[in-house]
Every structure is written in C-alpha cells, then in structure tokens.
Design a protein around this motif. Structure first.
Motif, mmCIF file in Angstrom:
data_model
loop_
_atom_site.group_PDB
_atom_site.id
_atom_site.type_symbol
_atom_site.label_atom_id
_atom_site.label_comp_id
_atom_site.label_asym_id
_atom_site.label_seq_id
_atom_site.Cartn_x
_atom_site.Cartn_y
_atom_site.Cartn_z
ATOM 1 N N PRO A 72 0.803 -1.225 0.000
ATOM 2 C CA PRO A 72 0.000 0.000 0.000
ATOM 3 C C PRO A 72 0.835 1.274 0.000
ATOM 4 N N VAL A 73 2.029 1.236 0.602
ATOM 5 C CA VAL A 73 2.868 2.439 0.607
ATOM 6 C C VAL A 73 3.346 2.754 -0.798
ATOM 7 N N ASN A 75 1.881 1.814 -3.528
ATOM 8 C CA ASN A 75 0.689 2.220 -4.270
ATOM 9 C C ASN A 75 0.380 3.695 -4.038
ATOM 10 N N SER A 76 0.506 4.147 -2.804
ATOM 11 C CA SER A 76 0.270 5.566 -2.505
ATOM 12 C C SER A 76 1.328 6.460 -3.136
ATOM 13 N N ALA A 79 0.315 6.834 -6.631
ATOM 14 C CA ALA A 79 -0.856 7.710 -6.674
ATOM 15 C C ALA A 79 -0.442 9.170 -6.515
ATOM 16 N N SER A 133 -7.463 1.959 -3.382
ATOM 17 C CA SER A 133 -7.605 3.384 -3.107
ATOM 18 C C SER A 133 -6.366 3.930 -2.420
ATOM 19 N N SER A 134 -6.250 5.254 -2.447
ATOM 20 C CA SER A 134 -5.164 5.949 -1.756
ATOM 21 C C SER A 134 -5.627 7.354 -1.430
ATOM 22 N N ASP A 137 -4.547 10.074 -3.957
ATOM 23 C CA ASP A 137 -4.948 9.961 -5.355
ATOM 24 C C ASP A 137 -5.839 11.134 -5.723
ATOM 25 N N THR A 189 -4.569 -0.505 -10.796
ATOM 26 C CA THR A 189 -5.230 -0.229 -9.516
ATOM 27 C C THR A 189 -6.743 -0.317 -9.618
#
Length: 240
Positions: A72-73, A75-76, A79, A133-134, A137, A189
C-alpha cells in the motif's frame, strides 16, 4: 456461377476492390473488422448480471495489481506521482491561457470536464471490487469517482496536442509517455475500466478540435482580444 454473375454485374469488380484495398488499407481493415465483430456480437455470451464486469485490461495487469495490493505504501507513492502529473496538466493549461493568452486548451478542458460530468452522472458505473484506493490519489481522498470517461487521460491528451501545435515536441513526448504510464497504473489499480481510457483518449482529440472550431468562430465575430493576430509562426494564429 451465380456468385460470378453478381461480381460481373456489380460496379465494384474484383480488380476495383483490390485497387481500393491497396490505396486505402486502413479503411479496408476496418471494413473486414466490421464483419468480424458482427459475428462476435451474435456469438459472444454476455457476462451474467451476478458477475463482475469482464475487462481485458484488468486481466493483462493482474500481476501488477497483486503486487500493488500487498504494498500500500508503494501504491500511494504512485498515486501521489500521478496526482503531480494531473497538477502538471492543470498548470500547463492555466499557463497557456493566462500567460500566453491562448485559450484553446482551456476551452477544450472545460468542454471535456463538463461533458464527463454529465455522462458520469447519467450512467454511474460500479467501482471495481478490486479498486486500490489511496488518500493522495486524485480526486483527493476519492471523494467522488466518475468512471466514464477518464479525465486523467483526456486532460493529458489536450495538453500534449497543444504542445505539438506550438512545436514543443519533446515536452509533448514526455506528456505522452507519462500518460501511458498513467493509463497502465489506472488499470493496475482498477481506477478505470479499459473503455474509460480509450474514450478518454478520443475525447481529448475531439474536444481539442471542438475548441479550435469555437476559437475560429469567435475570431470571425470578435476580431479582438485573445482571438486577434498570430499565435505562432507555424499557422498564422490558427493554433489558438
């Protein structure tokens, strides 16, 4: 025999069709694909209403999606970088309007986002179940999520087209490259369906042309302000 008689009687004889195909290969391929997809349309089984939508882009990016879902990090981070790119688009469109006094790109963006808002409200597609999600984003915090069509892709296309009109080809190539990476990330994503990206690309072209026609029309009835005089040396002001 009957088929031969039809061919001989037809104004489009075999040689003529071959000549058309040799001179117009792309439309000819489209004509062939028309019949192919007509067959697909009547033989393909539709996805049941109880099943999630089938998206080829999702299948192609399945491994990347799995990679991002466990990180998730990262991914953010992607984003956040994508949000920076969206900001770059907005800054460029604002710059050419306020500083260079060329409103075409701004008009195209306004047309595009208004149309996207109307279409997104009229047909509200379900957010994919696997959406990653982020909070960084765009839209920030995912407050709203109109899926159809992609404003990310269309906005970048509008900026890139303006850069090419002004012969800023290297900058346009950078935007095109970032736009491709953006599209790949949005698929990975599950932030957009494949059709959202394809229509977003076409929308960028369409609204840029529409804004150009609007600017040309206004220049005829309002020969002053933004629409007067040459805009650049390449087109005598038609690229506004």
């Amino acid at each position: 025999m009957a088929f031969t008689a039809v061919v001989k009687a037809s104004p489009f004889k075999v040689k003529g069709m071959a000549r058309i195909a040799s001179h117009h290969p792309i439309p000819s391929c489209f004509a062939i694909s028309l019949f192919f997809f007509m067959g697909v349309e009547y033989t393909l089984k539709m996805v049941p209403s109880s099943s999630p939508p089938k998206d080829i882009g999702f299948l192609l990016t399945e491994n990347i999606h799995g990679f991002l879902s466990t990180r998730p990090v990262f991914n953010s981070l992607l984003a956040a970088l994508n949000t920076v790119f969206v900001g770059m688009q907005a800054v460029y469109v604002g710059w050419v309007f306020l500083v260079e006094e060329r409103p075409r790109a701004t008009i195209a963006a306004l047309f595009m986002f208004t149309c996207r808002g109307v279409m997104g409200y009229c047909t509200q597609l379900p957010l994919p179940h696997e959406f990653l999600s982020s909070g960084v984003d765009f839209p920030v915090g995912n407050v709203s999520f109109f899926l159809f069509f992609s404003g990310h892709i269309a906005g970048a296309m509008i900026a890139s087209l303006d850069m090419r009109r002004m012969k800023r080809r290297r900058l346009a190539l950078v935007f095109d490259y970032l736009n491709a990476l953006q599209a790949f990330r949005l698929l990975a994503t599950r932030g957009h369906y494949t059709i959202d990206l394809a229509v977003g690309l076409a929308a960028g072209f369409f609204f840029d042309i529409l804004a150009g026609k609007y600017a040309a029309w206004k220049s005829n009835i309002m020969p002053s302000g933004f629409y007067q005089g040459a805009d650049c040396s390449c087109c005598n002001g038609n690229c506004r």
